[in-house]
Design a protein around this motif. Structure first.
Motif, mmCIF file in Angstrom:
data_model
loop_
_atom_site.group_PDB
_atom_site.id
_atom_site.type_symbol
_atom_site.label_atom_id
_atom_site.label_comp_id
_atom_site.label_asym_id
_atom_site.label_seq_id
_atom_site.Cartn_x
_atom_site.Cartn_y
_atom_site.Cartn_z
ATOM 1 N N LEU A 4 9.143 -27.268 8.178
ATOM 2 C CA LEU A 4 9.136 -26.093 8.476
ATOM 3 C C LEU A 4 10.093 -26.642 10.378
ATOM 4 O O LEU A 4 10.382 -25.756 10.837
ATOM 5 C CB LEU A 4 7.860 -26.293 8.958
ATOM 6 N N TYR A 5 9.817 -27.617 10.666
ATOM 7 C CA TYR A 5 10.292 -27.782 12.023
ATOM 8 C C TYR A 5 12.370 -27.551 11.659
ATOM 9 O O TYR A 5 12.651 -27.215 12.805
ATOM 10 C CB TYR A 5 10.850 -29.559 12.478
ATOM 11 N N ARG A 6 13.001 -28.362 10.699
ATOM 12 C CA ARG A 6 14.230 -27.293 10.420
ATOM 13 C C ARG A 6 14.916 -26.279 10.358
ATOM 14 O O ARG A 6 15.698 -25.399 11.267
ATOM 15 C CB ARG A 6 14.866 -28.501 8.800
ATOM 16 N N CYS A 7 13.865 -25.480 9.453
ATOM 17 C CA CYS A 7 13.551 -24.443 9.573
ATOM 18 C C CYS A 7 13.134 -23.623 10.883
ATOM 19 O O CYS A 7 14.684 -22.302 11.326
ATOM 20 C CB CYS A 7 13.306 -23.211 8.935
ATOM 21 N N THR A 8 12.874 -23.400 11.696
ATOM 22 C CA THR A 8 12.454 -23.501 13.638
ATOM 23 C C THR A 8 13.799 -23.356 13.830
ATOM 24 O O THR A 8 13.777 -22.580 14.944
ATOM 25 C CB THR A 8 11.182 -23.712 13.773
ATOM 26 N N ARG A 9 13.700 -24.667 14.312
ATOM 27 C CA ARG A 9 14.807 -24.841 14.954
ATOM 28 C C ARG A 9 16.288 -24.230 14.946
ATOM 29 O O ARG A 9 17.340 -23.356 15.531
ATOM 30 C CB ARG A 9 15.285 -26.363 15.143
ATOM 31 N N VAL B 149 12.059 -23.812 2.192
ATOM 32 C CA VAL B 149 12.494 -24.435 1.620
ATOM 33 C C VAL B 149 14.343 -24.203 1.802
ATOM 34 O O VAL B 149 14.828 -23.711 1.182
ATOM 35 C CB VAL B 149 11.758 -23.911 -0.196
ATOM 36 N N GLU B 150 14.720 -25.450 1.618
ATOM 37 C CA GLU B 150 16.425 -25.632 1.382
ATOM 38 C C GLU B 150 17.294 -25.802 0.326
ATOM 39 O O GLU B 150 17.853 -25.069 -0.249
ATOM 40 C CB GLU B 150 16.949 -26.477 2.337
ATOM 41 N N GLN B 151 15.971 -26.096 -1.107
ATOM 42 C CA GLN B 151 17.113 -26.297 -2.548
ATOM 43 C C GLN B 151 15.426 -25.920 -3.213
ATOM 44 O O GLN B 151 14.517 -26.406 -2.944
ATOM 45 C CB GLN B 151 17.197 -27.824 -2.589
ATOM 46 N N ILE C 160 8.228 -17.058 9.537
ATOM 47 C CA ILE C 160 8.956 -18.795 8.935
ATOM 48 C C ILE C 160 7.692 -19.159 8.105
ATOM 49 O O ILE C 160 6.789 -19.346 8.398
ATOM 50 C CB ILE C 160 9.293 -19.478 9.979
ATOM 51 N N SER C 161 7.859 -18.740 6.664
ATOM 52 C CA SER C 161 6.387 -19.310 5.704
ATOM 53 C C SER C 161 7.168 -20.168 4.536
ATOM 54 O O SER C 161 8.802 -20.881 4.752
ATOM 55 C CB SER C 161 6.426 -17.663 5.172
ATOM 56 N N GLY C 162 6.256 -20.965 4.031
ATOM 57 C CA GLY C 162 6.701 -22.503 2.726
ATOM 58 C C GLY C 162 7.625 -21.312 1.934
ATOM 59 O O GLY C 162 8.301 -21.636 1.715
ATOM 60 N N SER C 163 6.933 -20.145 1.745
ATOM 61 C CA SER C 163 7.760 -19.380 0.557
ATOM 62 C C SER C 163 7.671 -17.587 0.435
ATOM 63 O O SER C 163 6.989 -17.776 1.226
ATOM 64 C CB SER C 163 7.454 -20.650 -1.157
ATOM 65 N N LEU C 164 9.207 -17.603 0.226
ATOM 66 C CA LEU C 164 8.949 -16.042 0.073
ATOM 67 C C LEU C 164 9.045 -15.576 -1.340
ATOM 68 O O LEU C 164 9.305 -15.696 -2.259
ATOM 69 C CB LEU C 164 9.944 -15.934 0.871
ATOM 70 N N GLY C 165 7.584 -14.772 -1.399
ATOM 71 C CA GLY C 165 7.606 -14.443 -3.393
ATOM 72 C C GLY C 165 8.223 -13.207 -3.172
ATOM 73 O O GLY C 165 8.618 -12.519 -2.313
ATOM 74 N N PRO C 166 7.669 -12.608 -4.731
ATOM 75 C CA PRO C 166 7.969 -11.559 -4.699
ATOM 76 C C PRO C 166 7.397 -10.255 -3.960
ATOM 77 O O PRO C 166 6.450 -10.114 -3.808
ATOM 78 C CB PRO C 166 6.764 -10.917 -6.082
ATOM 79 N N GLY C 167 8.334 -9.479 -3.594
ATOM 80 C CA GLY C 167 7.993 -7.888 -2.949
ATOM 81 C C GLY C 167 7.941 -8.524 -1.593
ATOM 82 O O GLY C 167 7.744 -7.849 -0.466
ATOM 83 N N SER C 168 8.671 -9.482 -1.039
ATOM 84 C CA SER C 168 8.580 -10.241 0.168
ATOM 85 C C SER C 168 9.974 -9.031 1.237
ATOM 86 O O SER C 168 9.543 -9.395 2.351
ATOM 87 C CB SER C 168 9.483 -11.884 0.292
ATOM 88 N N SER D 265 10.273 -29.260 -6.522
ATOM 89 C CA SER D 265 9.014 -28.862 -7.236
ATOM 90 C C SER D 265 7.792 -28.937 -5.666
ATOM 91 O O SER D 265 8.120 -28.612 -4.942
ATOM 92 C CB SER D 265 8.493 -30.483 -7.609
ATOM 93 N N LEU D 266 7.099 -27.840 -5.546
ATOM 94 C CA LEU D 266 5.785 -27.290 -5.206
ATOM 95 C C LEU D 266 4.993 -29.158 -4.283
ATOM 96 O O LEU D 266 5.254 -29.349 -3.401
ATOM 97 C CB LEU D 266 4.292 -26.982 -5.840
ATOM 98 N N GLN D 267 4.945 -30.145 -5.085
ATOM 99 C CA GLN D 267 4.166 -31.345 -4.694
ATOM 100 C C GLN D 267 5.564 -31.584 -3.662
ATOM 101 O O GLN D 267 5.085 -32.237 -2.364
ATOM 102 C CB GLN D 267 4.284 -32.181 -5.503
ATOM 103 N N ASP D 268 7.153 -31.914 -4.191
ATOM 104 C CA ASP D 268 7.493 -32.078 -2.988
ATOM 105 C C ASP D 268 7.782 -31.154 -1.425
ATOM 106 O O ASP D 268 7.680 -31.537 -0.024
ATOM 107 C CB ASP D 268 9.004 -31.874 -3.455
#
Length: 386
Positions: free
Chosen positions: A369-374, A352-354, A330-338, A357-360
């Protein structure tokens, strides 16, 4: 059901400890009767002290040290067991401690690391674990060694203070005042960097630019580092320390270039350099915990093809598979090669659900993270027929 939660930090947003707490809460919200175990991870960089203290039930000790720019800073080191201390460069002379506009390896020092080691020795520590990732320095360890009692002199006999700018001025080294307790102390260094001290693949040319070094500065510092290394190795050899007689110079050892040459200085003190993942596994009982688990949940800030080259989540996945346990990433983002990670994990998920921005994303990392893990926990529970 037994769930083992073992995340790395989500850089810039969540420490490994915070990430593990968030993930545990999410799992228990879906499976309140599950047995959840947490082992926050770190590879020697930021969060190493916190991860080991949390995993081993240790404690932190507040200290005041000389920061990377020479200012006094409040920080801490860890104590695990009766006589083992844990220190990390990232919270002593770390890059994040220096504002971007002030990053210049000529004007930073590793003195804080030496001061933290002294503080641990004063508390009767007989073993010290050092995490070397994330430093702001390129002083070859003269700041650290100065704090430990070594004296560095210029051509006029003036004492040098232990900054990167002192390397070109160095003429003579006196190790007679080096703290004698170091000979009786076992030093283990968590270090995933394999660079030698000097040369095109060395500390200065590879890592100097991210610490503020210009091309000309890199050339000057690398030449000065080579001369310094020759002097220091000769001095340690006279004391019966450093490389064995007839052995390869320590400056060429894998990892000597870690943390701006701190790897070299620590090797000279007799330290053993080990991969961060290996140290974490040994110190936390990770393998036994994975063996006892039904599922392992791990994660990091960003996963991509580079994760396959020895990052902590990959180590966790392979260790879990060896013990017959399935691992989910479970990662913040999945990039090239993931997509290549699917051969290592039972599933790979981005929090990331939608489009955002990186800041958001960083500001909302905990809730995301909570919602994805749940959601992952709900899937595991339903697959188990709960």
């Amino acid at each position: 059901m037994r769930i083992l939660i073992v995340p790395d930090s989500f850089k810039g947003s969540l420490t490994a400890v915070a990430a593990s707490e968030t993930m545990a809460g999410a799992v228990l919200a879906e499976m309140p009767d599950a047995e959840v175990f947490r082992i926050p991870l770190a590879d020697g960089g930021e969060g190493t002290v916190d991860a080991l203290v949390a995993a081993r039930g240790g404690r932190t000790v507040p200290i005041e040290v000389t920061g990377p720019l020479g200012e006094r800073v409040q920080t801490y080191y860890g104590v695990i067991g009766e006589t083992t201390a844990v220190v990390e460069a990232a919270n002593l002379c770390g890059l994040t401690m220096v504002p971007p506009e002030r990053r210049n390896p000529l004007h930073t020092t590793s003195r804080a690391l030496g001061e933290a080691i002294l503080a641990a020795l004063d508390q009767s520590s007989s073993r010290i674990i050092v995490g070397l990732g994330g430093s702001a320095v390129n002083d070859g360890g003269i700041g650290m060694l100065s704090a430990l009692g070594a004296v560095f002199l210029d051509g006029a006999g003036h004492k040098l203070s232990g900054y990167g700018r002192d390397l070109p001025e160095l003429d003579r080294i006196d190790l007679s005042g080096l703290d004698s307790r170091l000979k009786r102390c076992e030093i283990t260094v968590a270090c995933d960097v394999r660079n030698p001290l000097v040369g095109e693949e060395g500390a200065t040319f590879v890592y100097g630019p991210q610490k503020g070094a210009s091309a000309e500065m890199c050339r000057t510092l690398d030449a000065a580092m080579a001369a310094y290394a020759a002097k220091l190795e000769a001095c340690f050899a006279d004391m019966g320390m450093g490389a064995a007689a007839g052995g390869a110079p320590l400056r060429d050892a894998p990892g000597a270039g870690a943390a701006g040459g701190l790897g070299f200085a620590l090797l000279s003190l007799g330290a053993k350099l080990v991969p961060g993942a290996q140290l974490i596994e040994e110190q936390t009982g990770l393998r036994a915990a994975a063996r006892a688990a039904d599922w392992v949940l791990t994660g990091e800030g960003r996963s991509d093809g580079q994760t396959l080259y020895g990052k902590l989540p990959l180590h966790v996945a392979r260790l879990a598979r060896e013990e017959g346990t399935r691992a989910v990433l479970i990662s913040g983002s999945l990039g090239p090669g993931s997509e290549r990670l699917l051969s290592e994990f039972a599933g790979c998920f981005s929090i990331v659900e939608q489009p955002s921005s990186l800041q958001d994303c960083m500001e909302q990392a905990e809730s995301l993270l909570y919602r994805c893990t749940r959601s992952v926990a709900r899937l595991i529970a339903q697959a188990a027929g709960r």
